[in-house]
Write a protein that holds these residues in place. Structure first.
Motif, short mmCIF file in Angstrom:
data_model
loop_
_atom_site.label_atom_id
_atom_site.label_comp_id
_atom_site.label_asym_id
_atom_site.label_seq_id
_atom_site.Cartn_x
_atom_site.Cartn_y
_atom_site.Cartn_z
N GLY A 98 -80.12 3.59 58.56
CA GLY A 98 -79.51 3.50 57.23
C GLY A 98 -79.39 2.02 56.86
N ASP A 99 -78.88 1.74 55.68
CA ASP A 99 -78.87 0.33 55.29
C ASP A 99 -77.47 -0.24 55.08
OD1 ASP A 99 -78.20 1.62 53.01
OD2 ASP A 99 -79.98 1.03 51.86
N ASP A 100 -76.41 0.51 55.51
CA ASP A 100 -75.06 -0.01 55.24
C ASP A 100 -74.21 -0.16 56.49
OD1 ASP A 100 -74.62 2.59 55.93
OD2 ASP A 100 -73.38 3.09 54.19
N GLY A 101 -74.84 -0.05 57.67
CA GLY A 101 -74.08 -0.19 58.90
C GLY A 101 -73.29 1.05 59.28
N HIS A 102 -73.47 2.14 58.51
CA HIS A 102 -72.75 3.39 58.81
C HIS A 102 -73.69 4.60 58.71
CE1 HIS A 102 -68.90 1.33 58.90
NE2 HIS A 102 -69.27 0.71 57.80
N GLY A 103 -74.89 4.42 59.22
CA GLY A 103 -75.88 5.49 59.12
C GLY A 103 -75.47 6.75 59.87
N ASP A 104 -74.62 6.59 60.90
CA ASP A 104 -74.15 7.80 61.61
C ASP A 104 -73.31 8.66 60.66
OD1 ASP A 104 -74.74 7.34 64.76
OD2 ASP A 104 -74.32 5.45 63.77
N LEU A 105 -72.49 7.98 59.84
CA LEU A 105 -71.66 8.74 58.89
C LEU A 105 -72.52 9.35 57.79
CD1 LEU A 105 -68.56 6.35 58.50
CD2 LEU A 105 -68.93 8.21 60.14
N THR A 106 -73.54 8.60 57.35
CA THR A 106 -74.46 9.13 56.33
C THR A 106 -75.13 10.39 56.87
OG1 THR A 106 -74.88 6.85 55.68
CG2 THR A 106 -76.37 8.51 54.80
#
Ligand code: FNR
Length: 380
Positions: A98-106
C-alpha cells in the motif's frame, strides 16, 4: 452481465482484467526491492512456476442442463458459514504494497467489505489488534511464525485470542528463510521485514527482552527480532505445547506430506493448511496442488485449506474439487493492493469470485458442495 453491458456505453474497467496485466501493473507500481520480494520465490523459481502450471494437469468436465441457475459459493469452516470459499493468505510486508504505511489495515478493510477472511501475518506494519478491528464483522485468522522464545510465542497467541481472531495458523515451512536469489541480490528481506515488526514492538514480552525501548534504539530491536524470528528446532514434540496455547481452531501451514497431515490431526489440530508458501521456501519441490489429494485423503473430515499458484476461478474450482474446504490467494491480492489500494484488492476478489461463479454455472455445478473429484479428468 453488468460488466459486459457497460461495454455497450463504451465503459471499460480501469483495473486489470487478467492476471498477466495485474502483474505488469503491479511491477510498475512497486520499487524493485518490493517487487523482487513479493513476486520472487526460491532458487530458480521452478517450484513457483510449477504451482501455477499444475492446474493445467486437471480439466473440468462440463455438465449440461444440470440445474445450476443459482449457485451457492458458501462453505462451512470451524462452525461458521462463510459466504465464499476464498481466504486472503498471510502475506508479511503486505503493508508495504500500500502507499500510506498502513496496508495491513487497508487489506483488512477490503477483506471486511468482501466478507473474505484475512489471515493476518505475524509480520505486519500495524499491531494485530488494529488489524482485527479493521476487519469489522468478517472473521480474521492470525498467522504465527513461532519465534525462538516460548514466552513470546505465548504472548502473541494470547493477544491474537484477545483481539478476536477466530483461528490460529502456525506456519511451519519458514523455520528458516528459503534461498531467494532476487532478495539476496537487492538485500530486500531485511530492509522490508524490518519495517513490519509492529506485532513485536507492541509486545510486552518482546519489549522486556530489550535494554532500551525500541523507540529509543530501533536497531537493537530489529537485531533482537532477527535472532528470535525462526525456530529450526521446533519438532512434533512441541505440537502438544502449541495445542495447549489456545482453544481457537488450530491449523498447521506448510503441510504437504500425507503422513505429516495425519500426525498433525492425531496431535489435535483442527485444520491442515496445504501449501508450499507459493514456492518461496524450498525450490525443487512438488507443486502444492499435486500434494492436495493425498493430504485430503489422509485426514478424513478435518478441513484442508489450500494455497499456492491460484490465479483464476477455474483454479479455485479445481482445488475445491480435489477436496480443499477453502482456497487462499497470496500474490494476486498483494498486486491488487499495489495497483489500486483497497479498491484494487476488492477488484481482484470480485474478478476471482465472478470467474469462480461463472465456471460453476457453465460447467453445471450448483454449489461448492456439488464438487468432487468426478468433476475432474487428468489432461494428457
Ligand atoms: C507470503 N507467504 C506467507 N506465509 C505465511 O505463513 N506468513 C507470511 O508472513 C507470509 N508472507 C508472505 C509474503 C509474500 C510477499 C508472499 C507472496 C507470500 C505465503 C502465503 O501465505 C501463501 O502461502 C502464498 O503466497 C500462496 O501462493 P501464491 O498465491 O502467492 O501463489
Amino acid at each position: 452481465y453488468t460488466i459486459y453491458l457497460d461495454g455497450l456505453t463504451g465503459r471499460v474497467p480501469s483495473l486489470p482484467m487478467s492476471f498477466a496485466e495485474l502483474e505488469r501493473r503491479a511491477e510498475a507500481a512497486m520499487s524493485p526491492e518490493l517487487w523482487s520480494y513479493v513476486a520472487g520465490g526460491a532458487g530458480d523459481e521452478r517450484t513457483q512456476r510449477a504451482n501455477v502450471t499444475a492446474f493445467d494437469g486437471w480439466g473440468l468436465m462440463p455438465r449440461m442442463l444440470a440445474g445450476a441457475a443459482e449457485r451457492d459459493l458458501s462453505v462451512e469452516l470451524f462452525g461458521r458459514r462463510l459466504p465464499t470459499p476464498l481466504l486472503l493468505a498471510p502475506v508479511g510486508v503486505i503493508g508495504l504494497c500500500g502507499d500510506d504505511g498502513h496496508g495491513d489495515l487497508t487489506t483488512a478493510r477490503a477483506a471486511g467489505t468482501m466478507g473474505v477472511p484475512m489471515i493476518a501475518s505475524t509480520l505486519s506494519q500495524d499491531p494485530m489488534e488494529d488489524v482485527a478491528a479493521a476487519l469489522g464483522d468478517t472473521p480474521g485468522w492470525f498467522q504465527l511464525y513461532p519465534p525462538n522464545d516460548r514466552e513470546l510465542t505465548e504472548s502473541l497467541v494470547h493477544r491474537a485470542e484477545a483481539a478476536g481472531f477466530t483461528a490460529l495458523v502456525v506456519t511451519l515451512d519458514t523455520l528458516t528463510l528459503g534461498w531467494r536469489p532476487r532478495d539476496l541480490a537487492l538485500a530486500s528481506f531485511p530492509q522490508l521485514a524490518g519495517e513490519c515488526l509492529a506485532n513485536y514492538l507492541s509486545d510486552p514480552v518482546f519489549r522486556s527482552r530489550l535494554a532500551a525501548p525500541p523507540e529509543e534504539d530501533p536497531q537493537a530491536a530489529t537485531g533482537l527480532w532477527a535472532t528470535l524470528f525462526g525456530n529450526q528446532r521446533l519438532s512434533w514434540d512441541d505440537l502438544a505445547w502449541l495445542r495447549s496455547l489456545t482453544s481457537l481452531p488450530l491449523l498447521l501451514k506448510g503441510i504437504c506430506d500425507p503422513d505429516d497431515a495425519r500426525r498433525a490431526v492425531d496431535g489435535g489440530v483442527d485444520g491442515i493448511y496445504c501449501s508450499n508458501h507459493g514456492g518461496r521456501q524450498a525450490n525443487g519441490g512438488l507443486p502444492a496442488l499435486d500434494c492436495l489429494p493425498g493430504v485430503v485423503d489422509a485426514v478424513g473430515d478435518t478441513p484442508v485449506v489450500f494455497d499456492s499458484g491460484v490465479r483464476g476461478g477455474p483454479d479455485v474450482v479445481k482445488a475445491l474439487a480435489l477436496g480443499a474446504r477453502a482456497v487462499a490467494i497470496g500474490r494476486p491480492y498483494a498486486y491488487g493492493l499495489a495497483v489500486g489500494g483497497q479498491g484494487g484488492i476488492e477488484h481482484v476478489l470480485r474478478c476471482l469470485l465472478a470467474e469462480t461463479d461463472l465456471t460453476l454455472a457453465i460447467d453445471g455445478y450448483a454449489s461448492v458442495g456439488a464438487l468432487d473429484r468426478t468433476a475432474l479428468r487428468r489432461v494428457r
